[in-house]
Design an enzyme around this catalytic site. Structure first.
Site, PDB file in Angstrom:
ATOM      1  N   GLN A  76       0.833  -1.203   0.000  1.00  0.00           N
ATOM      2  CA  GLN A  76       0.000   0.000   0.000  1.00  0.00           C
ATOM      3  C   GLN A  76       0.872   1.259   0.000  1.00  0.00           C
ATOM      4  OE1 GLN A  76      -3.641   0.202   0.132  1.00  0.00           O
ATOM      5  NE2 GLN A  76      -3.029   2.243  -0.491  1.00  0.00           N
ATOM      6  N   ASP A  98      -7.461   6.386   7.215  1.00  0.00           N
ATOM      7  CA  ASP A  98      -7.809   4.962   7.090  1.00  0.00           C
ATOM      8  C   ASP A  98      -8.881   4.676   8.144  1.00  0.00           C
ATOM      9  OD1 ASP A  98      -7.810   2.207   6.565  1.00  0.00           O
ATOM     10  OD2 ASP A  98      -5.978   1.808   7.700  1.00  0.00           O
TER      11      ASP A  98
HETATM   12  N1   CP Z   1      -6.282  -1.078   0.490  1.00  0.00           N
HETATM   13  C1   CP Z   1      -6.399  -2.421   0.519  1.00  0.00           C
HETATM   14  O1   CP Z   1      -5.471  -3.165   0.875  1.00  0.00           O
HETATM   15  O2   CP Z   1      -7.606  -2.860   0.106  1.00  0.00           O
HETATM   16  P1   CP Z   1      -8.136  -4.371   0.169  1.00  0.00           P
HETATM   17  O3   CP Z   1      -8.375  -4.689   1.613  1.00  0.00           O
HETATM   18  O4   CP Z   1      -9.407  -4.350  -0.647  1.00  0.00           O
HETATM   19  O5   CP Z   1      -7.101  -5.269  -0.424  1.00  0.00           O
HETATM   20  N1  NVA Z   2      -6.020  -0.735   8.430  1.00  0.00           N
HETATM   21  C1  NVA Z   2      -6.926  -1.448   7.552  1.00  0.00           C
HETATM   22  C2  NVA Z   2      -6.411  -1.424   6.163  1.00  0.00           C
HETATM   23  C3  NVA Z   2      -7.285  -2.125   5.150  1.00  0.00           C
HETATM   24  C4  NVA Z   2      -6.719  -2.079   3.781  1.00  0.00           C
HETATM   25  C5  NVA Z   2      -7.087  -2.885   8.046  1.00  0.00           C
HETATM   26  O1  NVA Z   2      -6.074  -3.496   8.436  1.00  0.00           O
HETATM   27  O2  NVA Z   2      -8.203  -3.376   8.061  1.00  0.00           O
END
Ligand code: CP
Ligand code: NVA
Length: 318
Positions: free
Chosen positions: A144, A235
């Site tokens: 990411q 996030d």
């Molecule tokens: N941003 C991200 O990792 O999205 P997903 O959970 O859909 O893979």
């Molecule tokens: N911080 C979030 C990111 C998802 C892509 C999780 O770990 O759920």
């Protein structure tokens, strides 16, 4: 052109067959080169054919972007993916990682793993004879961060000296943003409620890797933290695995919502990024997300390009 690519390739070949478990597994030079390669692939200037190599996907948590972008990246490289969902393999019945990893290494060429603990990911890496990629753990989300910094570089033409303010939970996404940003010269401010800051050891690690004068800071007041921000990043407040804390966190994080009022305090040219999936009305308002959707969906698209570049490098395709 040929010589620019030769120099890019020579910086990246040292990463062939290496694991990517943390943002810190790549050095600054390698990250810049990987972003260059990703841009070449994105523009269609370069075709890399790995010749039917296979990526195994072990995902213990839900995913749209990571899973699909890895599948498409592998297809574009002339390879394939196999879905090793723990529910349909013997993993779900408790076969140990040390056996699973050794078996999968005999069939696949690379593994991308999404799980809870970083230790589990490291165990796969220890027992595999093929490269292992962190497709998200509770500690880090390094693929990411690569896509995030490619997006920022595209928008601002550079990374060095860019001010990024991350508003929200000191989680996996924040950790990788700090570590990767530090190596790229980005000033990363993480602003979280008291008690939800990133782990102090990760902050120290990021600071120790800082290049080009990057500053890493931690604070608790979002209205102060967004001053001068060229990028505001957020996030979810409760990550996967923290669902039962969701209601409690909604109250604690209320002041950390990215909305018009907060955005107005930042730089005039500020862009908003979100790794997605988003919880509209919680960490970001509908208006804030939709007004910035071109950046946020560019960011999602860039997952594909950086991961294609990463796989090409790890599998010796340069
Ligand atoms: N941003 C991200 O990792 O999205 P997903 O959970 O859909 O893979
Ligand atoms: N911080 C979030 C990111 C998802 C892509 C999780 O770990 O759920």
């Amino acid at each position: 052109m040929a010589s620019a690519f030769t120099s890019l390739a020579s910086k990246l070949t040292t990463f062939s067959q290496k694991n990517f478990l943390s943002s810190s597994d790549l050095n600054s030079d390698q990250i810049f080169s990987l972003l260059e390669l990703a841009k070449e692939l994105k523009k269609g200037n370069r075709r890399i054919d790995l010749g039917n190599r296979v990526l195994g996907l072990i995902f213990k948590k839900a995913s749209t972007r990571t899973r699909v972008s890895f599948q498409v990246a592998m297809a574009r490289l002339g390879g394939q993916t196999v879905d090793l969902n723990p529910q349909i393999t013997q993993l779900g019945r408790g076969e140990p990682i040390k056996d699973t990893a050794r078996v999968l290494s005999r069939y696949c060429d690379v593994l991308a793993i999404r799980t809870f603990s970083q230790q589990e990911l490291e165990a796969y890496a220890q027992w595999s004879t093929i490269p292992v990629i962190n497709a998200l753990t509770d500690l880090e989300h390094p693929c990411q961060a690569l896509a995030d910094y490619l997006t920022i570089q595209e928008k601002f033409g550079q990374l060095e000296g860019v001010n990024l303010s991350y508003i929200g939970d000191g989680n996996n996404v924040a950790n990788s943003l700090m570590i990767c940003g530090a190596m790229l010269g980005v000033n990363v401010k993480i602003c979280s409620p008291l008690g939800f800051e990133p782990d102090a050891q990760i902050v120290e690690k990021a600071r120790s890797l800082s290049e080009f004068g990057s500053k890493i800071s931690i604070s608790n007041d979002p209205f102060v933290a967004v001053k001068g921000a060229q990028v505001i990043y957020t996030d979810v407040w409760a990550s996967m695995g923290q669902e039962e804390e969701h209601l409690k966190r909604k109250e604690i994080f209320e002041k950390f919502k990215v909305d018009k009022k907060l955005i107005e305090l930042a730089d005039e040219e500020v862009i908003i990024l979100h790794c997605l999936p988003a919880h509209r009305g919680e960490e970001i308002t509908e208006d804030a997300l939709e007004s910035q959707s071109r950046h946020i969906f560019d960011q999602a698209e860039n997952r594909l390009h950086v991961q294609q570049a990463l796989l090409a490098v790890q599998l010796g395709g340069l």
